[in-house]
Scaffold this motif. Structure first.
Motif, PDB file in Angstrom:
ATOM      1  N   ARG A  23     103.700  18.629  52.602  1.00  0.00           N
ATOM      2  CA  ARG A  23     102.395  18.194  52.112  1.00  0.00           C
ATOM      3  C   ARG A  23     101.476  19.387  51.857  1.00  0.00           C
ATOM      4  N   LEU A  24     101.543  20.388  52.719  1.00  0.00           N
ATOM      5  CA  LEU A  24     100.710  21.572  52.544  1.00  0.00           C
ATOM      6  C   LEU A  24     101.006  22.256  51.218  1.00  0.00           C
ATOM      7  N   SER A  68      95.455  21.714  44.594  1.00  0.00           N
ATOM      8  CA  SER A  68      94.094  22.224  44.823  1.00  0.00           C
ATOM      9  C   SER A  68      93.819  23.460  43.986  1.00  0.00           C
ATOM     10  N   MET A  70     104.382  17.751  57.311  1.00  0.00           N
ATOM     11  CA  MET A  70     103.147  18.451  57.025  1.00  0.00           C
ATOM     12  C   MET A  70     103.377  19.715  56.203  1.00  0.00           C
ATOM     13  N   SER A 124      93.233  18.562  50.700  1.00  0.00           N
ATOM     14  CA  SER A 124      93.673  18.142  52.025  1.00  0.00           C
ATOM     15  C   SER A 124      92.701  17.117  52.591  1.00  0.00           C
ATOM     16  N   GLN A 147     102.905  13.928  47.234  1.00  0.00           N
ATOM     17  CA  GLN A 147     102.802  14.396  48.617  1.00  0.00           C
ATOM     18  C   GLN A 147     102.465  13.269  49.584  1.00  0.00           C
ATOM     19  N   ASN A 164      93.572  25.083  52.813  1.00  0.00           N
ATOM     20  CA  ASN A 164      94.294  23.824  52.991  1.00  0.00           C
ATOM     21  C   ASN A 164      95.126  23.835  54.269  1.00  0.00           C
ATOM     22  N   ARG A 165      95.687  24.985  54.610  1.00  0.00           N
ATOM     23  CA  ARG A 165      96.482  25.051  55.837  1.00  0.00           C
ATOM     24  C   ARG A 165      95.600  24.842  57.067  1.00  0.00           C
ATOM     25  N   LEU A 184      94.791  21.184  57.503  1.00  0.00           N
ATOM     26  CA  LEU A 184      95.913  20.365  57.961  1.00  0.00           C
ATOM     27  C   LEU A 184      96.331  20.682  59.389  1.00  0.00           C
ATOM     28  N   LEU A 234      99.633  20.056  48.405  1.00  0.00           N
ATOM     29  CA  LEU A 234      98.172  20.014  48.403  1.00  0.00           C
ATOM     30  C   LEU A 234      97.570  21.353  47.971  1.00  0.00           C
TER      31      LEU A 234
END
Length: 417
Positions: free
Chosen positions: A360-361, A368, A357, A227, A351, A185-186, A189, A364
Motif C-alpha cells: 500500500r505504501l 501521491s 502495508m 495515505s 491499493q 506517506n511512510r 502509515l 500510495l
C-alpha cells in the motif's frame, strides 16, 4: 508491524507461500540500476566516453527496461493501456513533423523517449514479483539512498553552503521532492519518527538552494498525501505548513531570490514588477501568444523549444504545461491530464485491495507523487527530469503492481485449494 502471508493452507499454496517469503530478498537489478544512475546524475557532470552523464543516466535504465519488457512481456502488471492515447499521440507527432522547421539543437526523438522512459521503467519493474521481505529491504535501501542524495548535494555545494550562491540544484531537488513524498506517506502509515526526521532534512534542501516552487510543493507533501488521514490531522498539517511557508518566505536568501529589490510581500508575487521570474514570464507570454495559432493540435514536438531558442540561450521554457500546450495543443493537454487522472484513480483503487502495508505504501506514494509533479510542471521541466524524478516514481508503482499480483496469486491458490 507488516502483515505476513499465512503459512498453512494447501500443499500448493504452501509451496507458493514459501517461495514468496523465502530468504531471497535481492532487489531486481533494474531497481539498482535506477538508483545508481540517479546518484550518478546527482553527483557527477561532464561526459563519459563522449556522452553526457545526464543523458546516460536515463538512456541506460531505459534500454534495460526495454530488454526486461521484451523478455518478460507476459508478466507485465502495470496498467500501461491507460497511457496508450498519450503514447500514440507522441508517435503520430514524430511521424508527421516537419523537421526542417526545427532548431538544429532540438531532438524530437530524444524528448519523446525521455518523456516516455519512466513509463517504460514502471512497466518493466511490474514484471517482478517482490516478496514483502524484498519490499522491506527496498525501503531500507531507499533510506540509505536518501542519505546519499543529501550527502552528494552537500558535498557538491560545500563551498556555497548557506550562502546566496547555493543554487543550481534544480534537478537534484526533483529527487528530493519525490523522496519527501515517499517518507511523508511512510510516516503517515507507520508512524516511525525516523521517517519524519528524514523528511525534515530533505525538505531543508530546497530551502537552502532556494528552489521556490519545490519549496512550496515539498511543504504540501503531507497535506496532499493519499495515505489515510483524519480531516483534523490533515487540517493540522495544512496549518503547520502554512506557518512554515510564511517563515521560509521571510528568510533573506528567499527574499533576495524572489524580488529584485531583495524584499517584498506575498501580495507582490506575480503582481509586481519587482517579482523575479528569471525571465520565465517573458518566454511564457511569447509562447502562449504563438500557441493560439495551432490551438487544437499544436505545432509539433520540439516547436516550443525551437521558438524559445530563437530569443534565449535555453530551449525549455520552464513550464511543461505551456510546452505541452504549444507542441500538442488542447488535444495533447487533455489526453495527458486524463492519463494522469486515470493512473491516480487506478493506483488508488488497486491499493485498497492490498492486505500488506508495504504494498500500500508503494502505491500510495506513487499516486501521491503525481500531485506535486503536476504542480511543478507550471514552473519547471520536470517531464524531462526522468533521471531525477520519473524513473524512481514509476519504480514505486511498478513494484507496487508486482506486489499486488503476488497477493492475487496467493488468493487464487487459496481459493483453488
Amino acid at each position: 508491524m507488516m502483515q505476513k502471508y499465512p503459512i498453512s493452507f494447501s500443499s500448493a499454496g504452501t509451496q507458493l507461500n514459501r517461495f514468496i517469503n523465502s530468504k531471497r530478498t535481492k532487489l531486481p537489478m533494474l531497481v539498482w540500476c535506477v538508483l545508481f544512475f540517479i546518484l550518478l546524475a546527482s553527483g557527477a557532470s561532464g561526459q563519459i566516453f563522449g556522452f553526457n552523464i545526464s543523458g546516460i543516466s536515463w538512456i541506460v535504465p531505459l534500454l534495460f527496461s526495454v530488454y526486461v519488457i521484451a523478455t518478460r512481456l507476459s508478466l507485465v502488471t502495470f496498467p500501461w493501456k491507460l497511457w496508450l492515447p498519450w503514447v500514440l499521440l507522441l508517435i503520430i507527432h514524430m511521424l508527421t513533423l516537419d523537421y526542417a522547421l526545427l532548431d538544429f539543437r532540438v531532438s524530437p526523438l530524444q524528448r519523446t523517449t525521455q518523456v516516455l522512459s519512466p513509463l517504460a521503467i514502471g512497466v518493466a519493474v511490474s514484471t517482478y514479483r517482490p516478496s514483502q521481505a524484498m519490499l522491506e529491504k527496498f525501503f531500507s535501501v531507499l533510506q540509505l539512498f536518501a542519505y546519499l542524495v543529501i550527502g552528494l548535494i552537500a558535498f557538491t555545494g560545500r563551498n556555497m553552503f548557506l550562502t546566496p550562491d547555493f543554487s543550481g540544484f534544480a534537478a537534484q531537488n526533483m529527487t528530493v521532492l519525490l523522496l519527501c513524498v515517499f517518507f511523508a506517506n511512510r510516516y503517515l502509515l507507520f508512524r516511525e519518527m525516523r521517517d519524519l526526521q528524514l523528511w525534515f532534512v530533505l525538505a531543508c534542501i530546497p530551502v537552502i538552494s532556494v528552489t521556490r516552487m519545490v519549496i512550496a510543493v515539498t511543504l504540501l507533501t503531507f497535506p496532499l498525501a493519499f495515505s489515510p488521514m483524519s480531516i483534523t490531522r490533515r487540517l493540522v498539517f495544512i496549518l503547520l505548513m502554512m506557518v512554515a511557508g510564511l517563515g521560509i518566505f521571510q528568510l533573506p536568501i528567499v527574499q533576495e531570490k524572489m524580488f529584485f529589490s531583495g524584499h517584498g510581500e506575498l501580495s507582490d508575487i506575480g503582481h509586481s514588477d519587482d517579482f523575479a521570474t528569471s525571465g520565465r514570464s517573458a518566454i511564457w507570454e511569447v509562447l502562449y501568444e504563438e500557441a493560439q495559432k495551432e490551438l487544437l493540435t499544436g505545432h509539433g514536438t520540439g516547436a516550443a523549444e525551437t521558438i524559445t531558442y530563437s530569443f534565449t540561450p535555453v530551449g525549455y521554457p520552464h513550464n511543461d504545461w505551456l510546452l505541452t500546450f504549444y507542441d500538442y495543443g488542447i488535444l495533447g493537454v487533455v489526453i495527458y491530464v486524463l492519463c494522469l487522472i486515470l493512473t491516480i484513480w487506478h493506483g488508488f483503487r488497486a491499493q485498497i485491495a492490498s492486505h500488506h502495508m508495504a504494498t500500500r505504501l508503494l502505491m500510495l506514494a506513487g499516486v501521491s507523487a503525481f500531485i506535486p509533479f503536476m504542480i511543478v510542471m507550471y514552473t519547471d521541466n520536470i517531464m524531462v527530469y526522468a533521471s531525477f524524478f520519473g524513473m524512481l516514481h514509476y519504480t514505486f508503482l511498478g513494484l507496487g503492481y508486482g506486489a499486488l499480483k503476488v497477493e492475487q496469486d496467493v488468493k487464487r491458490v487459496r481459493m483453488d485449494s
